[in-house]
Design a protein around this motif. Structure first.
Motif, PDB file in Angstrom:
ATOM      1  N   LEU A  70      94.890 -17.411  36.741  1.00  0.00           N
ATOM      2  CA  LEU A  70      94.634 -16.584  35.565  1.00  0.00           C
ATOM      3  C   LEU A  70      95.904 -15.861  35.131  1.00  0.00           C
ATOM      4  N   GLY A  71      96.087 -15.716  33.838  1.00  0.00           N
ATOM      5  CA  GLY A  71      97.199 -14.939  33.318  1.00  0.00           C
ATOM      6  C   GLY A  71      96.927 -13.447  33.453  1.00  0.00           C
ATOM      7  N   GLY A 131      86.748 -11.761  29.586  1.00  0.00           N
ATOM      8  CA  GLY A 131      85.636 -11.134  30.302  1.00  0.00           C
ATOM      9  C   GLY A 131      85.278  -9.845  29.575  1.00  0.00           C
ATOM     10  N   LEU A 132      83.988  -9.580  29.420  1.00  0.00           N
ATOM     11  CA  LEU A 132      83.577  -8.382  28.683  1.00  0.00           C
ATOM     12  C   LEU A 132      82.962  -7.332  29.599  1.00  0.00           C
ATOM     13  N   GLU A 133      83.237  -6.095  29.294  1.00  0.00           N
ATOM     14  CA  GLU A 133      82.559  -4.960  29.932  1.00  0.00           C
ATOM     15  C   GLU A 133      81.776  -4.250  28.838  1.00  0.00           C
ATOM     16  N   LYS A 191      97.644   0.306  32.293  1.00  0.00           N
ATOM     17  CA  LYS A 191      96.380   0.339  33.039  1.00  0.00           C
ATOM     18  C   LYS A 191      96.526   1.028  34.398  1.00  0.00           C
ATOM     19  N   VAL A 204      79.205  -6.034  33.523  1.00  0.00           N
ATOM     20  CA  VAL A 204      80.535  -6.641  33.664  1.00  0.00           C
ATOM     21  C   VAL A 204      80.373  -8.152  33.777  1.00  0.00           C
ATOM     22  N   SER A 205      81.054  -8.876  32.918  1.00  0.00           N
ATOM     23  CA  SER A 205      80.947 -10.341  32.981  1.00  0.00           C
ATOM     24  C   SER A 205      82.064 -10.920  33.836  1.00  0.00           C
ATOM     25  N   GLU A 206      81.861 -12.131  34.299  1.00  0.00           N
ATOM     26  CA  GLU A 206      82.934 -12.909  34.897  1.00  0.00           C
ATOM     27  C   GLU A 206      83.913 -13.307  33.786  1.00  0.00           C
ATOM     28  N   PRO A 207      85.149 -13.643  34.126  1.00  0.00           N
ATOM     29  CA  PRO A 207      86.093 -14.093  33.087  1.00  0.00           C
ATOM     30  C   PRO A 207      85.782 -15.535  32.691  1.00  0.00           C
ATOM     31  N   LYS A 266      95.932  -9.906  32.243  1.00  0.00           N
ATOM     32  CA  LYS A 266      95.025  -9.563  31.151  1.00  0.00           C
ATOM     33  C   LYS A 266      95.394  -8.240  30.500  1.00  0.00           C
ATOM     34  N   VAL A 319      91.178 -16.676  28.188  1.00  0.00           N
ATOM     35  CA  VAL A 319      90.188 -16.326  29.214  1.00  0.00           C
ATOM     36  C   VAL A 319      89.705 -14.922  28.902  1.00  0.00           C
ATOM     37  N   SER A 350      93.152 -12.754  28.609  1.00  0.00           N
ATOM     38  CA  SER A 350      94.442 -13.294  29.031  1.00  0.00           C
ATOM     39  C   SER A 350      94.534 -14.709  28.489  1.00  0.00           C
ATOM     40  N   ASN A 352      88.372  -7.910  27.952  1.00  0.00           N
ATOM     41  CA  ASN A 352      89.542  -8.256  28.760  1.00  0.00           C
ATOM     42  C   ASN A 352      89.959  -9.663  28.384  1.00  0.00           C
TER      43      ASN A 352
END
Ligand code: ADP
Ligand code: ZN
Ligand code: MG
Length: 497
Positions: free
Chosen positions: A224-225, A22-24, A280, A171-174, A227, A20, A215, A213
């Protein structure tokens, strides 16, 4: 990689898990000046020369928001299919770093500029929609320089020229499920933003930076695991490599009974591995609060309409239109809309020639090959789109054979002249005069009695040979269709006809 710090999991183990991602993505807006002051954003100026009290964060200096930066940010958000909020707000994101003299970044937090966007990607023939959670504006920090100086072993240097450069963070969704999907998403985002001229997206200059990001979870599991975030991926290749490594690392860890730690990691391209940078911090560690020196940003419906009206057709829309209007194949439409200059060039060739499919073949084939060989961009093509359109039009009208056109085109490329000028000078003209062709055909028939007999005996494919001979006799200048027809007529029907 032989020096891998992990035992790579088996492909069966990897296949049991679903990644899974997601990109920033941080993108530098193409403004001439900074977001809250008038300092230039130019790249490569001597260190600490493009600075003023505002971007240095000196006490008492007040930020003034750049209207152009907001307009570009809105264009970018529209290109990513986001809804623009009528009101957004800047917020201080507090942290200490030597290249951040204010002690905080001016960003947006709970009231971002834009939300609820999406980007469509196609991977392996399957189209998927990737959600864009938000697009917000912020200022960039300076740069710490850790090497390149005589005393770099003992000291680091700070260059604050980049402080206050306008950015948007996307920011994208995962929603991505493989490194290939992440690659495709970033490609689409880059292309869309370049198309609407919001940013050059030049990764080498840091105008496009990506944090990933990632996971993993067992297939079929919904939750979701945990990340990990891999920071500062400054090329598409590194993004893919880092994700593949990180996915394998997490699967191996879980398969061994371990747990993925929520942390920030960095990618080492030399080793092909990610490594821990820091655990983090939670978002509240930044102590976000509304920026007291700036009023909320209001975007009126009127302003929004003006901005929309000033924007070109978006590439996804254009791609669809090229397929519907010009009958192009998906792949061709994709290549021809990859950049705005290419799309504009092609559309002119298609219009002038009146034959959009042949136009596509010439732009993607002969033109792009010569441009590539000379390291030129389509915008600097020596052949204008009008001239290429003219060439294609002559082919369609039967004034020029495809073969002759292939001889004329490189000359157009070398001189910038039109097909007509070159044909005139070189006496290259398709022979469509029936009288002239008849003479040639009679000669061919006289010289090839064996083939003529074969043809008359029913072996109709021999006609191709005879046509070839006629073309040779005219140095390729004969009108092929006319030659074929005249030959058939002169020879009379074969026995099977
Ligand atoms: P953070 O609080 O760590 O900043 P966010 O929820 O704001 O996390 O999400 C940051 C990015 O991480 C987004 O692009 C989001 O899609 C992605 N993300 C969130 N949770 C996960 C997850 N479990 N696996 C992969 N990516 C995730
Ligand atoms: Zn300044
Ligand atoms: Mg976040």
């Amino acid at each position: 990689m032989s020096s891998s710090a992990i035992d790579l999991p088996s492909s069966e183990a990897i296949a049991r898990y679903e990644p899974v991602i997601g990109l920033e993505v941080h993108v530098q807006l193409a403004t001439a000046t900074k977001i809250f002051c008038g300092c230039p954003t130019s790249f490569g100026a001597p260190p600490n020369t493009n600075v003023c009290p505002v971007c240095l964060g000196l006490p008492g200096a007040l930020p003034v928001l750049s209207r152009q930066a907001v307009e570009l940010a809105i264009k970018g958000a529209i290109a990513l299919n986001c809804l623009i909020r009528p009101q957004s707000r800047f917020a201080r994101k507090n942290y200490f770093y030597p290249d951040l003299p204010k002690g905080y970044q001016i960003s947006q937090y709970d009231e971002p500029l834009a939300e609820h966007g999406h980007v469509d990607i196609v991977v392996g023939g399957v189209q998927r929609r990737i959600g864009v959670t938000r697009v917000h504006m912020e200022d960039d920090a300076g740069k710490s320089i850790h090497d390149g100086f005589k005393d770099s072993e003992r000291y680091s240097y700070v260059d604050l020229n980049r402080c206050g450069t306008p950015l948007i963070e996307i920011v994208s969704e995962p929603d991505m499920r493989s490194s290939d999907e992440a690659y495709a998403y970033l490609t689409e985002v880059k292309q869309a933003l370049q198309f609407v001229e919001v940013s050059t997206c030049d990764m080498e200059k840091g105008h496009l930076r990506c944090d990933a990001n990632v996971s993993v979870r067992l297939k079929g599991v919904e939750k979701l695991g945990t990340k990990a975030e891999v920071k500062n991926l400054n090329s598409f290749r590194f993004l893919k490599q880092a994700l593949d490594y990180e996915i394998a690392r997490q699967v191996a860890l879980i398969e061994r009974g371990g747990r993925v730690a929520q942390e920030t990691r960095l990618y080492n391209p030399d080793l092909g591995e990610t490594f821990t940078m820091r655990s983090k911090e939670d978002a509240h560690d930044y102590r976000y609060f509304p920026e007291p020196d700036l009023v909320p940003l209001r975007v009126s419906e009127k302003w929004l309409q003006e901005i929309r009206a000033s924007m070109p057709e978006l590439p996804a829309h254009q791609r669809k239109r090229f397929i519907e209007q010009f009958g192009l194949r998906e792949y061709d439409a994709e290549v021809l809309t990859a950049t705005r200059p290419a799309a504009e060039y092609y559309e002119t060739v298609a219009r002038v020639s009146g034959d959009p499919k042949t136009a596509a073949n010439w732009v993607m084939g002969d033109l792009m090959a010569l441009l590539k060989a000379e390291g030129k961009e389509i915008a600097d093509s020596p052949v204008s789109p009008e001239n290429l359109g003219g060439l294609v039009k002559r082919i369609a009208a039967g004034e020029l054979s495809g073969k002759l056109a292939k001889e004329v085109f490189p000359k157009m490329f070398a001189t910038g002249e039109s097909a007509g000028v070159i044909m005139e000078r070189e006496g290259l003209k398709q022979v469509s005069d029936a009288g002239a062709l008849e003479k040639v055909i009679l000669e061919v028939i006289a010289n090839h009695p064996k083939q003529v007999a074969q043809y008359k005996g029913g072996k109709t494919t021999v006609i191709n040979f005879l046509v070839g001979q006629a073309m040779r006799a005219t140095r390729g200048q004969a009108n092929v269709a006319m030659v074929t027809e005249l030959l058939k007529k002169t020879l009379g029907g074969s026995e099977t006809c």
